[in-house]
Write a protein that holds these residues in place. Structure first.
Motif, PDB file in Angstrom:
ATOM      1  N   VAL A   1     -33.876-131.987 -58.813  1.00 39.33           N
ATOM      2  CA  VAL A   1     -34.748-131.890 -59.991  1.00 39.33           C
ATOM      3  C   VAL A   1     -34.080-131.099 -61.114  1.00 39.33           C
ATOM      4  O   VAL A   1     -33.494-130.052 -60.878  1.00 39.33           O
ATOM      5  N   SER A   2     -34.200-131.615 -62.329  1.00 36.45           N
ATOM      6  CA  SER A   2     -33.688-130.913 -63.507  1.00 36.45           C
ATOM      7  C   SER A   2     -34.829-130.092 -64.108  1.00 36.45           C
ATOM      8  O   SER A   2     -35.548-130.552 -64.989  1.00 36.45           O
ATOM      9  N   SER A   3     -34.996-128.876 -63.605  1.00 34.05           N
ATOM     10  CA  SER A   3     -36.121-128.057 -64.056  1.00 34.05           C
ATOM     11  C   SER A   3     -35.734-127.029 -65.119  1.00 34.05           C
ATOM     12  O   SER A   3     -36.596-126.524 -65.835  1.00 34.05           O
ATOM     13  N   LYS A   4     -34.476-126.714 -65.247  1.00 39.98           N
ATOM     14  CA  LYS A   4     -34.021-125.761 -66.262  1.00 39.98           C
ATOM     15  C   LYS A   4     -34.097-126.422 -67.632  1.00 39.98           C
ATOM     16  O   LYS A   4     -33.707-127.575 -67.805  1.00 39.98           O
ATOM     17  N   VAL A   5     -34.620-125.687 -68.617  1.00 41.04           N
ATOM     18  CA  VAL A   5     -34.763-126.221 -69.973  1.00 41.04           C
ATOM     19  C   VAL A   5     -33.865-125.430 -70.918  1.00 41.04           C
ATOM     20  O   VAL A   5     -33.880-124.202 -70.923  1.00 41.04           O
ATOM     21  N   VAL A   6     -33.085-126.161 -71.707  1.00 45.11           N
ATOM     22  CA  VAL A   6     -32.209-125.558 -72.710  1.00 45.11           C
ATOM     23  C   VAL A   6     -32.754-125.953 -74.080  1.00 45.11           C
ATOM     24  O   VAL A   6     -32.839-127.128 -74.411  1.00 45.11           O
TER      25      VAL A   6
ATOM     26  N   ALA B   1     -33.123-131.016 -70.474  1.00 47.59           N
ATOM     27  CA  ALA B   1     -33.389-130.620 -69.095  1.00 47.59           C
ATOM     28  C   ALA B   1     -32.085-130.676 -68.307  1.00 47.59           C
ATOM     29  O   ALA B   1     -31.352-131.661 -68.361  1.00 47.59           O
ATOM     30  N   VAL B   2     -31.811-129.581 -67.587  1.00 45.45           N
ATOM     31  CA  VAL B   2     -30.565-129.447 -66.835  1.00 45.45           C
ATOM     32  C   VAL B   2     -30.914-129.000 -65.424  1.00 45.45           C
ATOM     33  O   VAL B   2     -31.948-128.364 -65.204  1.00 45.45           O
ATOM     34  N   ARG B   3     -30.049-129.300 -64.483  1.00 42.91           N
ATOM     35  CA  ARG B   3     -30.269-128.830 -63.121  1.00 42.91           C
ATOM     36  C   ARG B   3     -30.072-127.323 -63.068  1.00 42.91           C
ATOM     37  O   ARG B   3     -29.103-126.790 -63.591  1.00 42.91           O
ATOM     38  N   SER B   4     -31.022-126.647 -62.456  1.00 40.40           N
ATOM     39  CA  SER B   4     -31.007-125.198 -62.358  1.00 40.40           C
ATOM     40  C   SER B   4     -29.984-124.743 -61.322  1.00 40.40           C
ATOM     41  O   SER B   4     -29.730-125.438 -60.342  1.00 40.40           O
ATOM     42  N   SER B   5     -29.401-123.580 -61.526  1.00 35.68           N
ATOM     43  CA  SER B   5     -28.413-123.053 -60.582  1.00 35.68           C
ATOM     44  C   SER B   5     -29.076-122.076 -59.626  1.00 35.68           C
ATOM     45  O   SER B   5     -30.209-121.661 -59.829  1.00 35.68           O
ATOM     46  N   GLY B   6     -28.369-121.705 -58.591  1.00 37.78           N
ATOM     47  CA  GLY B   6     -28.855-120.698 -57.663  1.00 37.78           C
ATOM     48  C   GLY B   6     -29.586-121.273 -56.470  1.00 37.78           C
ATOM     49  O   GLY B   6     -29.616-122.485 -56.253  1.00 37.78           O
TER      50      GLY B   6
ATOM     51  N   GLN C   1     -40.568-128.110 -64.936  1.00 40.83           N
ATOM     52  CA  GLN C   1     -39.863-128.309 -66.207  1.00 40.83           C
ATOM     53  C   GLN C   1     -40.796-128.045 -67.384  1.00 40.83           C
ATOM     54  O   GLN C   1     -40.395-127.441 -68.378  1.00 40.83           O
ATOM     55  N   LEU C   2     -42.055-128.468 -67.262  1.00 41.62           N
ATOM     56  CA  LEU C   2     -43.039-128.301 -68.331  1.00 41.62           C
ATOM     57  C   LEU C   2     -43.321-126.822 -68.607  1.00 41.62           C
ATOM     58  O   LEU C   2     -43.366-126.398 -69.766  1.00 41.62           O
ATOM     59  N   LYS C   3     -43.486-126.034 -67.530  1.00 43.18           N
ATOM     60  CA  LYS C   3     -43.723-124.597 -67.699  1.00 43.18           C
ATOM     61  C   LYS C   3     -42.513-123.912 -68.324  1.00 43.18           C
ATOM     62  O   LYS C   3     -42.646-123.027 -69.160  1.00 43.18           O
ATOM     63  N   ASN C   4     -41.321-124.309 -67.895  1.00 46.15           N
ATOM     64  CA  ASN C   4     -40.105-123.740 -68.464  1.00 46.15           C
ATOM     65  C   ASN C   4     -40.007-124.049 -69.953  1.00 46.15           C
ATOM     66  O   ASN C   4     -39.560-123.218 -70.743  1.00 46.15           O
ATOM     67  N   LYS C   5     -40.438-125.251 -70.325  1.00 38.30           N
ATOM     68  CA  LYS C   5     -40.429-125.647 -71.740  1.00 38.30           C
ATOM     69  C   LYS C   5     -41.389-124.772 -72.550  1.00 38.30           C
ATOM     70  O   LYS C   5     -41.051-124.304 -73.639  1.00 38.30           O
ATOM     71  N   GLU C   6     -42.580-124.520 -71.998  1.00 38.81           N
ATOM     72  CA  GLU C   6     -43.561-123.647 -72.661  1.00 38.81           C
ATOM     73  C   GLU C   6     -43.026-122.228 -72.793  1.00 38.81           C
ATOM     74  O   GLU C   6     -43.147-121.601 -73.849  1.00 38.81           O
ATOM     75  N   ILE C   7     -42.436-121.716 -71.724  1.00 38.67           N
ATOM     76  CA  ILE C   7     -41.906-120.343 -71.719  1.00 38.67           C
ATOM     77  C   ILE C   7     -40.809-120.185 -72.755  1.00 38.67           C
ATOM     78  O   ILE C   7     -40.800-119.220 -73.529  1.00 38.67           O
TER      79      ILE C   7
ATOM     80  N   CYS D   1     -34.170-121.394 -69.988  1.00 40.91           N
ATOM     81  CA  CYS D   1     -35.253-120.912 -69.130  1.00 40.91           C
ATOM     82  C   CYS D   1     -35.238-121.675 -67.825  1.00 40.91           C
ATOM     83  O   CYS D   1     -35.334-122.907 -67.817  1.00 40.91           O
ATOM     84  N   ASP D   2     -35.104-120.935 -66.723  1.00 37.51           N
ATOM     85  CA  ASP D   2     -35.189-121.548 -65.398  1.00 37.51           C
ATOM     86  C   ASP D   2     -36.025-120.672 -64.472  1.00 37.51           C
ATOM     87  O   ASP D   2     -35.776-120.580 -63.277  1.00 37.51           O
TER      88      ASP D   2
END
Length: 133
Positions: free
Chosen positions: A28-33, A14-19, A76-82, A70-71
């Protein structure tokens, strides 16, 4: 290919999303790598590994690691699923072996018909010309 085994070999980070996004982005670290080590995978056979390596060569790192981000969502959970769905679709598409194209032979009757039609058209055009003296 065993999907559950492959999913167990995936590494998430989990990484902090940009933009844009206001204060939420900064906290929040919502971006998932997602990263998948192709060479050290136990779930794939050697043939599958070579096929994936050739088909996904542009997406792999030099160590044969596939990395997907995915961001799209704030969760974070939805990004992980996607990103997991995206990964599985990518793997399935890369494992499809295309059919070998068989060259077809043109039938002689088709060639004869084409030549006959060309001659016929040539004759029609010849009759339109002015007579030579």
């Amino acid at each position: 290919m065993e999907i559950q085994k492959i999913i167990s070999e995936l590494h998430y980070k989990a990484v902090r999303s940009s933009g844009a996004g206001g204060q939420n982005v900064n906290k929040v670290s919502s971006k998932v790598v997602l990263s998948f080590d192709l060479k050290n995978s136990q779930a794939l056979s050697e043939e599958e590994k070579t096929l994936l390596e050739t088909n996904l060569s542009s997406r792999l790192t030099t160590d044969a690691v596939l990395i997907l981000n995915c961001d799209e969502d704030r969760s974070q959970l939805k990004n992980k699923e996607i990103v997991t769905k995206r990964f599985l679709e990518l793997i399935k598409k890369a494992l499809i072996v295309p059919k070998i194209r068989k060259a077809t032979k043109i039938p002689k009757s088709v060639i004869k018909k084409r030549i006959k039609d060309k001659k016929n058209l040539s004759e029609i055009k010849k009759t339109r010309r002015k007579p030579d003296f």
